[in-house]
Design an enzyme around this catalytic site. Sequence first.
Site, mmCIF file in Angstrom:
data_model
loop_
_atom_site.group_PDB
_atom_site.id
_atom_site.type_symbol
_atom_site.label_atom_id
_atom_site.label_comp_id
_atom_site.label_asym_id
_atom_site.label_seq_id
_atom_site.Cartn_x
_atom_site.Cartn_y
_atom_site.Cartn_z
ATOM 1 N N LYS A 79 0.848 -1.200 0.000
ATOM 2 C CA LYS A 79 0.000 0.000 0.000
ATOM 3 C C LYS A 79 0.882 1.249 0.000
ATOM 4 O O LYS A 79 1.928 1.278 0.666
ATOM 5 C CB LYS A 79 -0.906 -0.030 1.231
ATOM 6 C CG LYS A 79 -1.928 1.096 1.298
ATOM 7 C CD LYS A 79 -2.869 0.891 2.497
ATOM 8 C CE LYS A 79 -3.901 1.991 2.622
ATOM 9 N NZ LYS A 79 -4.833 1.780 3.747
ATOM 10 N N SER A 166 -9.726 1.829 2.889
ATOM 11 C CA SER A 166 -8.851 2.569 2.012
ATOM 12 C C SER A 166 -7.813 1.721 1.274
ATOM 13 O O SER A 166 -7.218 2.203 0.306
ATOM 14 C CB SER A 166 -8.110 3.640 2.824
ATOM 15 O OG SER A 166 -7.292 3.047 3.800
ATOM 16 N N SER A 190 -9.866 -0.570 7.078
ATOM 17 C CA SER A 190 -9.343 -0.417 5.717
ATOM 18 C C SER A 190 -8.667 -1.637 5.106
ATOM 19 O O SER A 190 -8.384 -1.636 3.911
ATOM 20 C CB SER A 190 -8.370 0.748 5.665
ATOM 21 O OG SER A 190 -9.103 1.936 5.551
HETATM 22 N N1 GLN Z 1 -13.293 4.170 6.536
HETATM 23 C C1 GLN Z 1 -12.617 4.515 7.751
HETATM 24 C C2 GLN Z 1 -12.167 5.945 7.723
HETATM 25 O O1 GLN Z 1 -12.292 6.570 6.695
HETATM 26 C C3 GLN Z 1 -11.443 3.586 7.989
HETATM 27 C C4 GLN Z 1 -10.239 3.978 7.248
HETATM 28 C C5 GLN Z 1 -9.025 3.143 7.580
HETATM 29 O O2 GLN Z 1 -9.128 2.098 8.214
HETATM 30 N N2 GLN Z 1 -7.855 3.656 7.196
HETATM 31 O O3 GLN Z 1 -11.691 6.462 8.700
#
Ligand code: GLN
Length: 491
Positions: A79, A166, A190
């Site tokens: 990532k 994400s 994410s």
């Molecule tokens: N969707 C969640 C957020 O936007 C989790 C994101 C993540 O785990 N990086 O905060």
Amino acid sequence: MSELIKKSITELSELIHNKSIKPSEVCSAFLSQYDKAEVDINAFITMNKDEIAQTAHGMDNLPINADTPPLFGIPVAVKDNICTKGLRTTAATKMLENFIPPYDATVVERLRGAGAIIFGKTDMDECAMGSTTASSYFARSGAKGAVKNPNKHDEDSSYSRVPGGSSGGSAAAVAAFMAPVSLGSDTGGSIRLPAHYCGVVGYKPSYGAVSRYGLIGYGSSFDCIGPLARTVCDVVKITSIISGRDKKDSTSNPQPMDFSNNNNFSVKGKKIGIIRECFEKDKMAPPVIRAVEYAAKAYADMGAEVEFISLPRINDALPVYYILALAEASSNLARLDGIRYGFRSQNVAADDLYTATRTLGFGDVVKRRIWLGTYVLGAERNEEYYQRAITARAAIFAQFQEVFKVYDALLTPVSVSQALKHDEKLSDYENSLIDKCTVPVNLAGLPAISMPAVVENGLPAGFQLIAGRFEDAKLLSLAKAFENYAGVLEQ
Ligand code: GLN
């Protein structure tokens, strides 16, 4: 499609170790799949093809013997918020569009040490904020296409679904067979959400089990790096390499992870609780309900006691998460100011440089979250928001602790629906429900895994299994038992 790219890393490394194939053959199989699939899927921000080929060819000439490391010649996609020395790392923000880290994150250093080849940097929501990967600067600006879920709905002629976020690029890369495994990061879901949407295994380790050194931070008391793969064995293999104490991350756990008992594990007599607050059927799509019910049946068939339990504090998790994660994000992202790092706005007076840089450099989602985070940390609001959220977080953690005195694991959906359409419009409320089952896990620092279970209408749906803090080995054994029962999901 070459048969090699369908193999697990366990199988690939066996073939390399017994000299049936060479690292360069493995890498060129994945590179040619990349050439075919990436035009549609757009999973990567940066692909280091030449470096991959060169490293793999260099490995071909090394002797294979008892000292050959476990991931020798195995490609791993990473990532793009995890630093890779000499390889651009952007966190999908314009702020870091041209950032080339001078060092490797600890996880990357450990992977390289185990012989892995870093196979490109995957697209993600900007600064890891989001659930679709659509907020990536590179997708928003048209520099590349948005990441597509490689699974097509039965009624679609094109790729119409988001990969989740994400870590959407990391999940899509594995689901499209462009990499056998990848690394993602998980602050509130994410890794697990994109795994559920794309039909791969996604594992968020206990907080502190894997070093965060070299991860571009979002909410530092939540962030975890973890693997996405097609099988639980592969997840275990990667985790046993990247986990363990790191003196560069003071929150990393001193106890090494021990997976040695995994082969003797029996589900019989284990207690699994289905969290009622996360399984409100009127808010869930039927395939999601069926995925959880299938998992419950599987564990019951294998001899576990499966029953409903209540964890009412979970209903506080979303507001608590959005106060604390954004407070931490506003502090973490303060360093991206055009002076110390990254993009700098030109032609402005010195006084305005900071504002102009951050206004242009961050997208709307990130800016909104920095504002909110800064707001809740303001001296006059600190008690009302931040301190109350800290107290509520402790109460959620305590309730999980109580439950884990009795239960070995907890079962929930990963999210309310299967993969959404790219243009799907949701209300703020519907949007927040997406993360309802994943966020509590990060608040309590627990390990959790998203396991693919069913395919309906052409799209996968999975379930989430959660274990007690540092009970990662038990969690992965339970996940493996399900995989043995149900088989690896065919796509
Ligand atoms: N969707 C969640 C957020 O936007 C989790 C994101 C993540 O785990 N990086 O905060």
